[in-house]
Design an enzyme around this catalytic site. Structure first.
Site, PDB file in Angstrom:
ATOM      1  N   GLY A 149      -5.531 -15.343 -10.920  1.00  0.00           N
ATOM      2  CA  GLY A 149      -5.193 -14.192 -11.745  1.00  0.00           C
ATOM      3  C   GLY A 149      -4.108 -13.357 -11.100  1.00  0.00           C
ATOM      4  N   ALA A 150      -3.981 -12.101 -11.556  1.00  0.00           N
ATOM      5  CA  ALA A 150      -2.881 -11.252 -11.092  1.00  0.00           C
ATOM      6  C   ALA A 150      -2.894 -11.063  -9.583  1.00  0.00           C
ATOM      7  CB  ALA A 150      -2.942  -9.898 -11.804  1.00  0.00           C
TER       8      ALA A 150
ATOM      9  N   TYR B 273     -10.638   7.749  -0.936  1.00  0.00           N
ATOM     10  CA  TYR B 273      -9.302   7.408  -1.423  1.00  0.00           C
ATOM     11  C   TYR B 273      -8.844   8.334  -2.545  1.00  0.00           C
ATOM     12  CZ  TYR B 273      -9.519   2.949   1.131  1.00  0.00           C
ATOM     13  OH  TYR B 273      -9.595   1.985   2.107  1.00  0.00           O
ATOM     14  N   TRP B 274      -8.187   9.429  -2.195  1.00  0.00           N
ATOM     15  CA  TRP B 274      -7.566  10.257  -3.226  1.00  0.00           C
ATOM     16  C   TRP B 274      -6.415   9.468  -3.844  1.00  0.00           C
ATOM     17  CZ3 TRP B 274      -9.547  14.643  -5.154  1.00  0.00           C
ATOM     18  CH2 TRP B 274     -10.604  15.232  -4.439  1.00  0.00           C
TER      19      TRP B 274
ATOM     20  N   ALA C  76     -10.320 -13.792  -4.815  1.00  0.00           N
ATOM     21  CA  ALA C  76      -9.781 -12.888  -5.833  1.00  0.00           C
ATOM     22  C   ALA C  76     -10.300 -13.320  -7.194  1.00  0.00           C
ATOM     23  CB  ALA C  76      -8.254 -12.902  -5.800  1.00  0.00           C
ATOM     24  N   ILE C  77     -11.633 -13.253  -7.359  1.00  0.00           N
ATOM     25  CA  ILE C  77     -12.249 -13.808  -8.560  1.00  0.00           C
ATOM     26  C   ILE C  77     -12.713 -12.759  -9.556  1.00  0.00           C
ATOM     27  CG2 ILE C  77     -12.903 -16.016  -7.548  1.00  0.00           C
ATOM     28  CD1 ILE C  77     -15.661 -14.883  -6.970  1.00  0.00           C
TER      29      ILE C  77
ATOM     30  N   HIS D  97      24.183  -3.172 -24.916  1.00  0.00           N
ATOM     31  CA  HIS D  97      24.642  -4.452 -24.379  1.00  0.00           C
ATOM     32  C   HIS D  97      25.508  -4.215 -23.139  1.00  0.00           C
ATOM     33  CE1 HIS D  97      26.177  -8.553 -24.304  1.00  0.00           C
ATOM     34  NE2 HIS D  97      27.393  -8.058 -24.150  1.00  0.00           N
TER      35      HIS D  97
ATOM     36  N   CYS E 214      -5.749   2.111  -6.363  1.00  0.00           N
ATOM     37  CA  CYS E 214      -4.375   1.854  -6.814  1.00  0.00           C
ATOM     38  C   CYS E 214      -3.344   2.432  -5.843  1.00  0.00           C
ATOM     39  CB  CYS E 214      -4.170   2.429  -8.209  1.00  0.00           C
ATOM     40  SG  CYS E 214      -2.502   2.181  -8.854  1.00  0.00           S
TER      41      CYS E 214
END
Length: 462
Positions: free
Chosen positions: A182-183, A37-38, A265-266, A441, A42
């Protein structure tokens, strides 16, 4: 014959490829070894494709539940998850190709294969094309990342899955139990529920997003109930049984839950095995991360470690920052240490969650006398115009000096608002100085200004 380098980076994730670029910029002959994975998890199967899928889910939510509010009507709405999946892969592929371009631009040698230390200064690389290579390096940076931790006693398969098959699936499951609030858990929950999936989250702690401020979690939980996401907090999972139809998840003191799949997903496990760390004499921590100092050095002075393999703060931007520090240290270039507590944390649920630094409870426990300013998005004109009024911004400051100790945001696009506050913190600005900065604003950022005014008890619009 071996190739010789000033720096060899093992792993091309957000930490590894950034470290390589910075090393090359500083005049060091640099190589990177990456087996698959280059751009890392992520770019390929994590942050980037999920954000594309989450955008599709957000549009789906608007069309299904809020069309009337915005003056739209239609019959027979059709939603094709396969198109969303295809778009997510296109987004990912574009950025992965960009990493390849950056390697060429910076004259970094790339080795597609599996690398392993064979000594303090040498690596053997089994190339993906079947050939072998030997690399010699004055300095080595370990950036091998981490992998999902399975539920104890249950292996991953097609019914009990990690985020990897979840994100690579061309269609969503009909029903899912997510272990972990979590996320990752809350992001997949939002993504799936908007495509009609029956979603239940099981979180062992008292709140979803248990590391956030409790009132942040409360806001998210209220929004998820409206979405139709089911969840149990304080839920201790005691077992996962695979059935003919899917899975049965047992929860202490509760009725078992059945679903087509279970997403675990721990937590994560650092990838420290089979890369030759023991041969090079590199030590691990009790949690099995590579042990490092403030400059990312291991106990072997010329070997460094960065990112998920070396820290429990498993975030891409932290890995990149660590990579820059490591490269600059190797080059003898001035660098800056990383205060991990003050690193930004973001969750791309709806509403979004963003934070850094101390919570109120942690600041008090650390001995600070604090002041707190808070401002709700329901009093912000831009948020109302967007139809996104849920949430708030909270700033925690030291009462004596005005130093910003932390911030906790939940609401529309707050992940984009957080950097103003981390920049203020890094440059020792007080909440009052943030408040005195004139914000355009109408913008969501005005809520930051109002929360900063609130630290001194002087908010203008609430």
């Amino acid at each position: 014959m071996s190739e010789q380098y000033d720096v060899v980076v093992l792993g091309a994730g957000p930490g590894g490829y950034v470290a390589a670029i910075r090393a090359a910029q500083l005049g060091l002959k640099t190589a990177v070894v990456e087996k698959q994975y280059w751009g890392g998890v992520c770019l390929n199967i994590g942050c980037i494709p999920t954000k594309a899928l989450l955008k599709n889910a957000e549009v789906a939510h608007t069309l299904k539940h809020r069309a009337k509010e915005f003056g739209f009507s239609f019959d027979n709405l059709q939603m094709d998850y396969g198109v969303a999946f295809k778009r997510s892969r296109q987004v990912s592929d574009r950025l992965v190709k960009g990493v390849g371009f950056l390697m060429k631009k910076n004259k970094i040698d790339v080795y597609d294969g599996t690398g392993k230390l064979t000594g303090p200064h040498t690596l053997a690389v089994k190339l993906n094309d079947g050939k072998d290579a030997t690399l010699e390096a004055k300095n080595i940076i370990i950036a091998t990342g981490a992998r999902p931790r399975p539920f104890p006693g249950v292996e991953f398969d097609d019914k009990v899955i990690s985020y990897v098959p979840a994100i690579l699936a061309e269609k969503p499951p009909k029903s899912v139990v997510i272990i972990g609030g979590g996320a990752i858990g809350v992001e997949f929950a939002y993504m799936w529920v908007n495509y009609g999936v029956d979603v239940t989250i099981l979180e062992m702690m008292p709140h979803l997003l248990p590391n956030e401020e409790p009132d942040v979690s409360d806001t998210l939980e209220k929004a998820y109930k409206k979405l139709g996401v089911k969840f149990q907090t304080g839920a201790r999972v005691t077992g996962i049984e695979k059935t003919g139809e899917g899975v049965r998840v047992s929860v202490e003191g509760s009725t078992p839950l059945e679903a087509e799949v279970c997403l675990v997903a721990i937590n994560f496990m650092p990838n420290t095995e089979d890369i030759g760390l023991e041969v090079a004499g590199v030590k691990l921590t009790e949690r099995k991360n590579v042990a490092i100092d403030g400059n990312m050095r291991t106990n072997v002075p010329h070997i460094y470690a960065i990112g998920d393999v070396a820290t429990d703060y498993r975030l891409a931007h932290i890995a990149s920052a660590m990579g820059i520090v490591a490269a600059e240290t190797i080059a003898g270039h001035p660098t800056m240490s990383i205060d991990f507590r003050m690193m930004p944390r973001c969750t791309y649920s709806q509403p979004q969650v963003a934070s850094f630094g101390y919570t109120e409870a942690a600041a008090k426990e650390a001995g600070y006398e604090i002041k707190v300013g808070q401002f709700p998005f329901q009093a912000n004109g831009k948020a109302l115009g967007l139809g996104e009024r849920d949430g708030f911004i909270k700033i925690i400051a030291d009462a004596k000096y005005g130093e910003i100790l932390g911030a906790h945001l939940v609401g529309p696009d707050v992940t984009e608002l957080l950097p103003e506050l981390t920049l203020a913190r890094n440059n020792e600005l007080t909440a009052e100085e943030v408040a005195r900065n004139v914000h355009a604003h109408p913008t969501l950022s005005e809520a930051l200004m109002e929360a900063a005014h609130g630290v001194e008890g002087l908010p203008i619009h609430v």
